[in-house]
Write a protein that holds these residues in place. Sequence first.
Motif, PDB file in Angstrom:
ATOM      1  N   SER A 140       0.813  -1.213   0.000  1.00 47.45           N
ATOM      2  CA  SER A 140       0.000   0.000   0.000  1.00 47.45           C
ATOM      3  C   SER A 140       0.849   1.266   0.000  1.00 47.45           C
ATOM      4  N   ASN A 141       2.141   1.126   0.248  1.00 45.97           N
ATOM      5  CA  ASN A 141       2.999   2.302   0.378  1.00 45.97           C
ATOM      6  C   ASN A 141       3.810   2.613  -0.873  1.00 45.97           C
ATOM      7  N   CYS A 142       3.682   1.837  -1.926  1.00 46.51           N
ATOM      8  CA  CYS A 142       4.506   2.094  -3.110  1.00 46.51           C
ATOM      9  C   CYS A 142       3.814   1.583  -4.363  1.00 46.51           C
ATOM     10  N   ASP A 143       4.319   2.043  -5.500  1.00 47.78           N
ATOM     11  CA  ASP A 143       3.828   1.602  -6.803  1.00 47.78           C
ATOM     12  C   ASP A 143       4.729   0.546  -7.416  1.00 47.78           C
ATOM     13  N   LEU A 144       6.037   0.704  -7.198  1.00 49.45           N
ATOM     14  CA  LEU A 144       7.032  -0.263  -7.673  1.00 49.45           C
ATOM     15  C   LEU A 144       7.890  -0.683  -6.494  1.00 49.45           C
ATOM     16  N   SER A 145       8.377  -1.908  -6.531  1.00 52.61           N
ATOM     17  CA  SER A 145       9.358  -2.338  -5.541  1.00 52.61           C
ATOM     18  C   SER A 145      10.427  -3.158  -6.245  1.00 52.61           C
ATOM     19  N   ILE A 146      11.672  -2.914  -5.870  1.00 51.57           N
ATOM     20  CA  ILE A 146      12.778  -3.694  -6.414  1.00 51.57           C
ATOM     21  C   ILE A 146      13.114  -4.775  -5.397  1.00 51.57           C
ATOM     22  N   GLU A 147      13.030  -6.025  -5.832  1.00 51.78           N
ATOM     23  CA  GLU A 147      13.138  -7.165  -4.929  1.00 51.78           C
ATOM     24  C   GLU A 147      14.217  -8.132  -5.403  1.00 51.78           C
ATOM     25  N   TYR A 148      14.628  -9.013  -4.482  1.00 48.75           N
ATOM     26  CA  TYR A 148      15.664 -10.007  -4.766  1.00 48.75           C
ATOM     27  C   TYR A 148      15.116 -11.375  -4.397  1.00 48.75           C
ATOM     28  N   LYS A 269      19.908 -15.858  -7.263  1.00 46.15           N
ATOM     29  CA  LYS A 269      18.582 -15.283  -7.454  1.00 46.15           C
ATOM     30  C   LYS A 269      18.688 -14.039  -8.339  1.00 46.15           C
ATOM     31  N   ASP A 270      17.554 -13.449  -8.616  1.00 48.39           N
ATOM     32  CA  ASP A 270      17.504 -12.294  -9.507  1.00 48.39           C
ATOM     33  C   ASP A 270      16.994 -11.062  -8.775  1.00 48.39           C
ATOM     34  N   PHE A 271      17.453  -9.907  -9.238  1.00 48.97           N
ATOM     35  CA  PHE A 271      16.848  -8.644  -8.840  1.00 48.97           C
ATOM     36  C   PHE A 271      15.792  -8.306  -9.899  1.00 48.97           C
ATOM     37  N   TYR A 272      14.623  -7.908  -9.448  1.00 51.22           N
ATOM     38  CA  TYR A 272      13.544  -7.605 -10.383  1.00 51.22           C
ATOM     39  C   TYR A 272      12.683  -6.479  -9.816  1.00 51.22           C
ATOM     40  N   VAL A 273      11.920  -5.840 -10.697  1.00 50.37           N
ATOM     41  CA  VAL A 273      11.009  -4.783 -10.271  1.00 50.37           C
ATOM     42  C   VAL A 273       9.584  -5.318 -10.365  1.00 50.37           C
ATOM     43  N   ARG A 274       8.822  -5.089  -9.297  1.00 50.84           N
ATOM     44  CA  ARG A 274       7.422  -5.534  -9.246  1.00 50.84           C
ATOM     45  C   ARG A 274       6.507  -4.307  -9.342  1.00 50.84           C
ATOM     46  N   ILE A 275       5.520  -4.376 -10.213  1.00 46.26           N
ATOM     47  CA  ILE A 275       4.525  -3.315 -10.350  1.00 46.26           C
ATOM     48  C   ILE A 275       3.327  -3.695  -9.490  1.00 46.26           C
ATOM     49  N   HIS A 276       2.979  -2.855  -8.528  1.00 42.63           N
ATOM     50  CA  HIS A 276       1.912  -3.177  -7.587  1.00 42.63           C
ATOM     51  C   HIS A 276       0.550  -2.752  -8.121  1.00 42.63           C
ATOM     52  N   PRO A 277      -0.511  -3.373  -7.614  1.00 38.15           N
ATOM     53  CA  PRO A 277      -1.864  -3.020  -8.065  1.00 38.15           C
ATOM     54  C   PRO A 277      -2.158  -1.533  -7.846  1.00 38.15           C
ATOM     55  N   ASP A 278      -2.951  -0.970  -8.747  1.00 30.15           N
ATOM     56  CA  ASP A 278      -3.379   0.434  -8.685  1.00 30.15           C
ATOM     57  C   ASP A 278      -2.249   1.420  -8.949  1.00 30.15           C
TER      58      ASP A 278
END
Length: 302
Positions: A140-148, A269-278
């Motif tokens: 709920s606090n972001c639009d994109l997150s970079i994750e591993y 593992k991979d670093f990737y960007v996730r697009i969050h709902p809304d």
Amino acid sequence: MAKRPYDMPSMTSLACFESAARHQSFKLAAAELNVTPAAVSHQIKGLERDLGRQLFRRHHRGVELSESGAYLFIAVQRGFEGISDSVSQLRIRAERTDVVVHASTAVSALWLTPRLATFWKHHPETIVSQHVSDEPVATSNCDLSIEYGPLPEEVPDSIRPLFNGQILALGSPAFKEQNRIETLEDLAHVPLIHLTAEDRDWTKWSDWFDALGTEYEEGRGFWVNNYVVALGAAQDDMGAVLGWTELLGDRLTTGKLVPLVPEGIATPKDFYVRIHPDAPPSANRLADWLTQPLATEQSAFG
């Protein structure tokens, strides 16, 4: 006069410190806070006098956190995150062109921030804010997150792979020379810097040596829960550190850190960007930009 309930310096000095620590730059902090670099420097010097400790090491070409500065940075960041989360819950998010990106301290400082600077030059109409935290992301606090982590066999449209690279054993030139490190066996007997981030599955020294078929017994070492601080400790000749090739900033190109042995392993593992709902359309634009080869090549060095 009533006693203040909190033993704290001025919020202005803390805000200047947090921005300068996150960017590793007084100049970038000044631009972010819309003040002059001299004003940022003045606030930080006042904070250092108040605490009786040096928070930054000043160099001709920039600044870097001291051990005391890194300790304070983590504490200030956690406090600001709590305030930020509360404010976010109170605000009604209207139609907008801004994008909020969540990233860890390491990813923000060493990979994301330089790319955002280039993105802004091409898309000045999009306001990008970073939510920098080493804690798990709240959607709920972001639009994109970079994750591993491991990517699924069928990658959904909401996930864009970024990079993986290699994990190398690194140290300062003086550390390599002093310990006469040439082989994996030499490396197994020198002080090692261990990253102990419980919420992130970082590759450990035991995993790294095992992947290269070398016996290793834990001996002298230095433990830290922040990757950027771990790199700084290696620069200060404290030991060898495991470094992700895409998360080193300019440390290799400038010779601040050098590979201690020629061997390395692929990141599991991979670093990737996730697009969050809304998320707004501008978030998709930024995600596309970050995954472009051109954006990847425009490194943190210029």
